[in-house]
Design a protein around this motif. Structure first.
Motif, PDB file in Angstrom:
ATOM      1  N   THR A   1      10.733  -8.070  39.949  1.00 13.44           N
ATOM      2  CA  THR A   1      11.885  -7.337  40.562  1.00 13.44           C
ATOM      3  C   THR A   1      12.498  -8.440  41.647  1.00 13.44           C
ATOM      4  O   THR A   1      13.570  -8.026  42.257  1.00 13.44           O
ATOM      5  N   ASN A   2      12.160  -9.650  41.616  1.00 16.28           N
ATOM      6  CA  ASN A   2      12.549 -10.508  42.472  1.00 16.28           C
ATOM      7  C   ASN A   2      13.784 -11.196  42.179  1.00 16.28           C
ATOM      8  O   ASN A   2      14.247 -11.386  40.649  1.00 16.28           O
ATOM      9  N   PHE A   3      14.831 -11.964  42.784  1.00 14.60           N
ATOM     10  CA  PHE A   3      15.674 -12.724  42.449  1.00 14.60           C
ATOM     11  C   PHE A   3      15.518 -14.033  42.341  1.00 14.60           C
ATOM     12  O   PHE A   3      16.309 -15.157  42.676  1.00 14.60           O
ATOM     13  N   GLY A   4      14.432 -14.326  41.686  1.00 13.32           N
ATOM     14  CA  GLY A   4      13.791 -15.553  41.210  1.00 13.32           C
ATOM     15  C   GLY A   4      12.588 -15.194  40.404  1.00 13.32           C
ATOM     16  O   GLY A   4      11.874 -14.239  40.447  1.00 13.32           O
ATOM     17  N   PRO A   5      12.251 -16.660  39.542  1.00 13.86           N
ATOM     18  CA  PRO A   5      11.085 -16.323  38.475  1.00 13.86           C
ATOM     19  C   PRO A   5       9.751 -16.396  39.114  1.00 13.86           C
ATOM     20  O   PRO A   5       9.468 -16.790  40.473  1.00 13.86           O
ATOM     21  N   TYR A   6       8.788 -15.379  38.588  1.00 14.32           N
ATOM     22  CA  TYR A   6       7.515 -15.320  39.028  1.00 14.32           C
ATOM     23  C   TYR A   6       6.628 -15.920  37.925  1.00 14.32           C
ATOM     24  O   TYR A   6       6.541 -15.779  36.759  1.00 14.32           O
ATOM     25  N   LYS A   7       6.237 -17.144  38.312  1.00 11.15           N
ATOM     26  CA  LYS A   7       5.096 -17.940  37.388  1.00 11.15           C
ATOM     27  C   LYS A   7       3.899 -17.675  37.847  1.00 11.15           C
ATOM     28  O   LYS A   7       3.154 -17.876  38.999  1.00 11.15           O
ATOM     29  N   TYR A   8       3.100 -17.087  36.918  1.00 12.08           N
ATOM     30  CA  TYR A   8       1.451 -16.872  36.800  1.00 12.08           C
ATOM     31  C   TYR A   8       0.661 -17.630  36.099  1.00 12.08           C
ATOM     32  O   TYR A   8       1.053 -18.455  35.037  1.00 12.08           O
ATOM     33  N   ASP A   9      -0.565 -17.704  36.732  1.00  9.29           N
ATOM     34  CA  ASP A   9      -1.640 -18.605  36.082  1.00  9.29           C
ATOM     35  C   ASP A   9      -2.546 -17.774  35.139  1.00  9.29           C
ATOM     36  O   ASP A   9      -2.110 -16.552  34.780  1.00  9.29           O
ATOM     37  N   ASP A  10      -3.151 -18.487  34.295  1.00 13.99           N
ATOM     38  CA  ASP A  10      -4.156 -17.885  33.135  1.00 13.99           C
ATOM     39  C   ASP A  10      -4.930 -16.822  34.058  1.00 13.99           C
ATOM     40  O   ASP A  10      -5.274 -17.207  35.283  1.00 13.99           O
ATOM     41  N   THR A  11      -5.165 -15.676  33.334  1.00 17.85           N
ATOM     42  CA  THR A  11      -5.856 -14.938  33.764  1.00 17.85           C
ATOM     43  C   THR A  11      -6.761 -14.088  32.761  1.00 17.85           C
ATOM     44  O   THR A  11      -6.429 -13.898  31.795  1.00 17.85           O
TER      45      THR A  11
END
Length: 216
Positions: free
Chosen positions: A106-116
């Motif tokens: 829901t942020n005004f910017g991308p969320y980059k996540y790692d392998d999990t």
């Protein structure tokens, strides 16, 4: 009739005794206009400053505020295999299903996540796991990742409750995963954010369908 007395009327002079010239009057009017303009300008500047402060506060509280993304399993779970073997006292299961992992940002910017890694358990005992590859959820959007999960009861040493659950046609599993990554704002600001997936799956083992999904 009495005759009226002829009287001549003269204009009143200023209190200081000196008549005010047109030039002095124009000068006073000019000064008054300038004063009014300065007052208006000061009001406009103050109003703009207040407006700018409000805009900055709204921007800071909405656009620049970093919220924690939410991760859930989707309800559209497809079972390609759900086999039970053994007897009531020593049963075993072998399950394969396809599910969607949804990363809501829901942020005004991308969320980059790692392998999990998502771990699935039955009564706190691990019965399977699946790797979720790293990815990116765009600004104010939901990233959907399809995963294939293989589960079996080989790790269960004693399974009396599993036999009862299968006899009743209801199997309860838990899926957990921890995501770590960064939220990027305005292409310059990056803030680390971690979030967890914690879902309970109630499976109808008779019809091989997902009966209920509860995510915290």
């Amino acid at each position: 009739m009495a005759e009226k007395t002829n009287q001549q009327v003269y204009p009143l002079a200023p209190s200081n005794g000196n008549p005010r010239s047109d030039e002095e009057s124009n000068t006073l009017q000019s000064k008054e206009l300038k004063r009014k303009k300065r007052v208006k300008l000061a009001i406009y500047i103050a109003a703009f400053a207040v407006f700018q402060t409000i805009v900055i506060l709204v921007f800071a509280l909405t656009v620049m505020r970093v919220r924690t993304p939410k991760v859930r399993l989707g309800t559209d779970v497809t079972f390609s295999k759900l086999n039970t073997t053994g007897n009531d006292t020593s049963p075993s299961i072998n399950i394969t299903f396809i599910a969607q992992v949804r990363v809501k940002n829901t942020n005004f910017g991308p969320y980059k996540y790692d392998d999990t890694t998502a771990i699935f358990t039955y009564q706190n005992v691990k019965v399977g796991e699946v790797t979720i590859p790293k990815g990116k959820a765009g600004l104010r959007s939901t990233k959907k990742v399809s995963v294939t999960v293989d589960l079996n009861s080989d790790a269960l040493q004693t399974t009396p409750s599993l036999g009862n659950d299968l006899k009743n046609g209801v199997l309860t599993l838990n899926g957990r995963a921890k995501f770590t990554g960064k939220v990027e704002l305005m292409f310059v600001m990056k803030k680390k954010k971690a979030t967890e997936m914690n879902c309970k799956m109630i499976i109808d083992s008779t019809s091989k369908t997902l009966k209920e999904l509860i995510c915290e």
